[in-house]
Design a protein around this motif. Structure first.
Motif, short mmCIF file in Angstrom:
data_model
loop_
_atom_site.label_atom_id
_atom_site.label_comp_id
_atom_site.label_asym_id
_atom_site.label_seq_id
_atom_site.Cartn_x
_atom_site.Cartn_y
_atom_site.Cartn_z
N ASP A 1 -32.22 13.88 -8.26
CA ASP A 1 -31.90 15.25 -8.64
C ASP A 1 -30.72 15.79 -7.84
O ASP A 1 -29.81 16.38 -8.39
CB ASP A 1 -33.11 16.16 -8.43
CG ASP A 1 -34.22 15.85 -9.42
OD1 ASP A 1 -33.95 15.23 -10.46
OD2 ASP A 1 -35.36 16.22 -9.13
N THR A 2 -30.73 15.57 -6.54
CA THR A 2 -29.66 16.07 -5.69
C THR A 2 -28.35 15.37 -5.99
O THR A 2 -27.30 16.00 -6.10
CB THR A 2 -30.03 15.88 -4.20
OG1 THR A 2 -31.27 16.52 -3.96
CG2 THR A 2 -28.97 16.47 -3.30
N GLY A 3 -28.38 14.06 -6.11
CA GLY A 3 -27.16 13.31 -6.41
C GLY A 3 -26.62 13.63 -7.78
O GLY A 3 -25.40 13.78 -7.96
N GLY A 4 -27.49 13.76 -8.73
CA GLY A 4 -27.07 14.13 -10.07
C GLY A 4 -26.43 15.51 -10.10
O GLY A 4 -25.43 15.74 -10.77
N PHE A 5 -27.02 16.43 -9.34
CA PHE A 5 -26.47 17.78 -9.27
C PHE A 5 -25.08 17.75 -8.64
O PHE A 5 -24.16 18.41 -9.13
CB PHE A 5 -27.39 18.69 -8.45
CG PHE A 5 -26.88 20.10 -8.33
CD1 PHE A 5 -27.02 20.98 -9.38
CD2 PHE A 5 -26.26 20.52 -7.17
CE1 PHE A 5 -26.55 22.28 -9.27
CE2 PHE A 5 -25.79 21.81 -7.05
CZ PHE A 5 -25.94 22.69 -8.10
N LEU A 6 -24.92 16.98 -7.55
CA LEU A 6 -23.62 16.89 -6.89
C LEU A 6 -22.58 16.29 -7.82
O LEU A 6 -21.46 16.83 -7.95
CB LEU A 6 -23.70 16.06 -5.61
CG LEU A 6 -22.39 15.85 -4.86
CD1 LEU A 6 -21.79 17.17 -4.42
CD2 LEU A 6 -22.59 14.93 -3.67
N LEU A 7 -22.90 15.21 -8.49
CA LEU A 7 -21.95 14.59 -9.41
C LEU A 7 -21.61 15.51 -10.58
O LEU A 7 -20.45 15.61 -11.00
CB LEU A 7 -22.48 13.26 -9.90
CG LEU A 7 -22.53 12.15 -8.85
CD1 LEU A 7 -23.20 10.91 -9.43
CD2 LEU A 7 -21.15 11.82 -8.35
N TRP A 8 -22.62 16.19 -11.11
CA TRP A 8 -22.40 17.10 -12.24
C TRP A 8 -21.51 18.27 -11.82
O TRP A 8 -20.58 18.63 -12.53
CB TRP A 8 -23.73 17.58 -12.79
CG TRP A 8 -23.61 18.58 -13.89
CD1 TRP A 8 -24.06 19.86 -13.89
CD2 TRP A 8 -22.99 18.39 -15.17
NE1 TRP A 8 -23.76 20.48 -15.07
CE2 TRP A 8 -23.10 19.59 -15.88
CE3 TRP A 8 -22.36 17.32 -15.76
CZ2 TRP A 8 -22.60 19.76 -17.16
CZ3 TRP A 8 -21.85 17.49 -17.05
CH2 TRP A 8 -21.98 18.69 -17.73
N GLU A 9 -21.80 18.88 -10.66
CA GLU A 9 -20.98 19.98 -10.18
C GLU A 9 -19.57 19.51 -9.86
O GLU A 9 -18.61 20.23 -10.08
CB GLU A 9 -21.62 20.63 -8.94
CG GLU A 9 -22.87 21.41 -9.24
CD GLU A 9 -22.66 22.54 -10.24
OE1 GLU A 9 -21.63 23.24 -10.17
OE2 GLU A 9 -23.52 22.72 -11.11
N TRP A 10 -19.45 18.29 -9.34
CA TRP A 10 -18.12 17.75 -9.04
C TRP A 10 -17.31 17.60 -10.32
O TRP A 10 -16.14 17.98 -10.36
CB TRP A 10 -18.25 16.42 -8.30
CG TRP A 10 -16.94 15.79 -7.95
CD1 TRP A 10 -15.87 16.40 -7.36
CD2 TRP A 10 -16.56 14.44 -8.18
NE1 TRP A 10 -14.85 15.50 -7.20
CE2 TRP A 10 -15.24 14.29 -7.70
CE3 TRP A 10 -17.21 13.35 -8.72
CZ2 TRP A 10 -14.57 13.08 -7.75
CZ3 TRP A 10 -16.52 12.15 -8.78
CH2 TRP A 10 -15.22 12.02 -8.29
N LEU A 11 -17.92 17.06 -11.36
CA LEU A 11 -17.21 16.90 -12.63
C LEU A 11 -16.81 18.25 -13.22
O LEU A 11 -15.70 18.41 -13.73
CB LEU A 11 -18.05 16.10 -13.62
CG LEU A 11 -18.22 14.62 -13.30
CD1 LEU A 11 -19.18 13.97 -14.28
CD2 LEU A 11 -16.87 13.91 -13.33
#
Length: 90
Positions: free
Chosen positions: A5-15
């Protein structure tokens, strides 16, 4: 599951921030799309903004190790995309 969840959130926000910063560079600074993609400034600044969003979201379950892990994963993804871009677009 928290790691995903945390990694997905970081990658999504980064994109999302990467797209926003790219659009700003193209529309307001009048850079060409190719120059925006080649410049690491857009990638790094969007990653910093995404990390701050992650910190704000994860105040309850935030750890420095988790932050570093997903930041490194995001940087590795960036490097892979940059290498692929350089291979196929030049």
């Amino acid at each position: 599951m928290d790691y995903i969840d945390t990694g997905g959130f970081l990658l999504w926000e980064w994109l999302k921030t990467l797209i926003i910063f790219s659009v700003i560079d193209i529309l307001f600074i009048k850079k060409k799309f190719r120059d925006v993609i080649k410049s690491p400034d857009t990638f790094i600044s969007s990653l910093i903004v995404a990390s701050f969003l992650l910190i704000i979201r994860g105040q309850q379950h935030f750890s420095i190790g988790l932050f570093v892990l997903w930041t490194i994963a995001s940087i590795i993804l960036y490097l892979i995309l940059k290498i692929l871009y350089n291979m196929f677009m030049r």
